[in-house]
Design a protein around this motif. Structure first.
Motif, mmCIF file in Angstrom:
data_model
loop_
_atom_site.group_PDB
_atom_site.id
_atom_site.type_symbol
_atom_site.label_atom_id
_atom_site.label_comp_id
_atom_site.label_asym_id
_atom_site.label_seq_id
_atom_site.Cartn_x
_atom_site.Cartn_y
_atom_site.Cartn_z
ATOM 1 N N SER A 94 0.680 2.846 12.487
ATOM 2 C CA SER A 94 0.303 2.312 11.179
ATOM 3 C C SER A 94 1.115 1.073 10.789
ATOM 4 O O SER A 94 1.200 0.731 9.619
ATOM 5 N N ASP A 95 1.739 0.406 11.764
ATOM 6 C CA ASP A 95 2.468 -0.822 11.454
ATOM 7 C C ASP A 95 1.471 -1.932 11.130
ATOM 8 O O ASP A 95 0.272 -1.820 11.408
ATOM 9 N N ILE A 96 1.956 -2.997 10.558
ATOM 10 C CA ILE A 96 1.070 -4.054 10.083
ATOM 11 C C ILE A 96 0.282 -4.702 11.209
ATOM 12 O O ILE A 96 -0.898 -5.047 11.054
ATOM 13 N N ASN A 162 3.185 -0.736 0.024
ATOM 14 C CA ASN A 162 4.326 0.170 -0.114
ATOM 15 C C ASN A 162 4.109 1.525 0.552
ATOM 16 O O ASN A 162 5.074 2.202 0.908
ATOM 17 N N ASP A 163 2.841 1.930 0.724
ATOM 18 C CA ASP A 163 2.599 3.247 1.322
ATOM 19 C C ASP A 163 2.793 3.245 2.831
ATOM 20 O O ASP A 163 2.836 4.309 3.461
ATOM 21 N N ILE A 168 -1.971 -5.425 1.766
ATOM 22 C CA ILE A 168 -2.421 -6.156 0.597
ATOM 23 C C ILE A 168 -2.316 -7.642 0.904
ATOM 24 O O ILE A 168 -1.605 -8.049 1.824
ATOM 25 N N THR A 169 -3.044 -8.454 0.157
ATOM 26 C CA THR A 169 -2.985 -9.894 0.402
ATOM 27 C C THR A 169 -1.648 -10.463 -0.063
ATOM 28 O O THR A 169 -1.053 -9.982 -1.027
#
Length: 263
Positions: A94-96, A162-163, A168-169
Motif C-alpha cells: 500500500s505504499d504510494i 494519512n491513512d 490525495i492531490t
C-alpha cells in the motif's frame, strides 16, 4: 522500481491497455482455449447493469427491433487477465508507488472497457433493416492511445494520505483525479539535457517543426535554446505508374526540404 513520473504512469497505463486489448482480441479470434468471443443473448434494452456505461448507452440502437448476437469482443475476460497479470505482484502493498501504479494500470484498462461501441447488422428483405443483430466491439487502439495521451497531459500529482492506504492531490487542483485520470508522485527529470542516469539523450540535434505549437514544435522541443535551419535535398519516389500486371514503377526525384534542428 522506476520513478513515478507522469511518463511512467503513461507507460503503465498503455501497457495494461495493450494486454487487455491483445487478450480480448485473441478470445474473439478463437486463439485461446480459456475463452471465446462474447455471445450476448439478452434482447432489446435488457442489459446487465454491471456492463452498462455512458458510452454504451449512447451507442445502443434506439429505433426498430434488435437483439444481441454475432461474436462480440470478450472484454470482461481481457480485463480480468490484464488485472491478474499486471496487478497481482502489488496487491498486498500500500505504499504510494504501488497505489499510483495500480491506479494507472486500471485507467489503461478502463480506456478500453468503458469505451466499447455497438455494431449492428441489418436483416430484412431488399436490404431493409426491420431487424438488427448487434454486438460489442473494442475501440481502435489508436483511439485508446489518444485518450490516454490526453490523460497524460492532464495528469495530477498525488501524495500519500494519512491513512496510508490511499492518496490525495498535492496542492490545489481543478478536480480530484477519477478512475480514468492518470496520476504521478514524482516530478519528471529534465529531458532537455543528456542524462545517463535516466537514459535521456537530450534534445540537441532533434528535428523540430517551426510552425507547430505542440510537443514537436521548436519552441518547446528545443527548451528555449533556439534552432538552426538548413535546406537539404532528399530523394523520393515520384511519377509512379501502375503497369499491367502487376507492378508499380517510379522515378526518383530530388526535392528540397527545410529542416530545423535544436541547438
Amino acid at each position: 522500481m522506476f520513478a513515478d513520473t507522469r511518463e511512467t504512469g503513461f507507460v503503465n497505463a498503455i501497457t495494461a491497455a495493450g494486454v487487455t486489448y491483445a487478450v480480448t482480441r485473441a478470445c474473439t479470434m478463437g486463439h485461446l482455449v480459456e475463452c471465446s468471443c462474447d455471445k450476448m443473448t439478452s434482447k432489446g434494452n435488457r442489459l446487465d447493469k454491471l456492463t452498462r456505461t455512458v458510452e454504451m448507452e449512447k451507442s445502443l440502437p434506439n429505433e426498430g427491433d434488435w437483439e444481441w448476437g454475432g461474436c462480440g469482443d470478450n472484454v470482461k475476460f481481457g480485463f480480468k487477465k490484464s488485472r491478474d497479470f499486471m496487478d497481482a505482484p502489488y496487491r498486498k502493498r500500500s505504499d504510494i508507488k504501488t497505489l499510483v501504479k495500480l491506479h494507472n494500470n486500471n485507467a489503461g484498462r478502463l480506456a478500453i472497457r468503458d469505451y466499447m461501441s455497438t455494431e449492428c447488422k441489418c436483416h430484412g428483405l431488399s436490404g431493409s433493416c426491420t431487424v438488427r443483430t448487434c454486438w460489442r466491439k473494442m475501440p481502435a487502439f489508436r483511439d485508446v492511445g489518444n485518450r490516454l495521451k490526453e490523460s497524460f497531459d492532464g495528469a495530477a500529482k498525488v501524495i500519500p494520505s494519512n491513512d496510508g492506504h490511499s492518496f490525495i492531490t498535492e496542492g490545489p487542483t481543478i478536480k480530484p483525479p477519477d478512475r480514468f485520470d492518470l496520476i504521478y508522485s514524482e516530478d519528471s527529470p529534465d529531458f532537455c539535457k543528456p542524462n545517463r542516469k535516466t537514459g535521456s539523450l537530450g534534445t540537441q540535434g532533434r528535428r523540430c517543426n517551426s510552425t507547430s505549437q505542440g510537443v514537436d514544435g521548436c519552441e518547446l522541443l528545443c527548451c528555449g535554446r533556439g534552432y538552426d535551419t538548413r535546406v537539404v535535398k532528399e530523394k523520393i519516389s515520384c511519377e509512379c505508374r501502375f503497369r499491367w500486371c502487376c507492378e508499380v514503377t517510379c522515378n526518383t526525384c530530388l526535392v528540397k526540404k527545410t529542416v530545423n534542428t535544436c541547438r
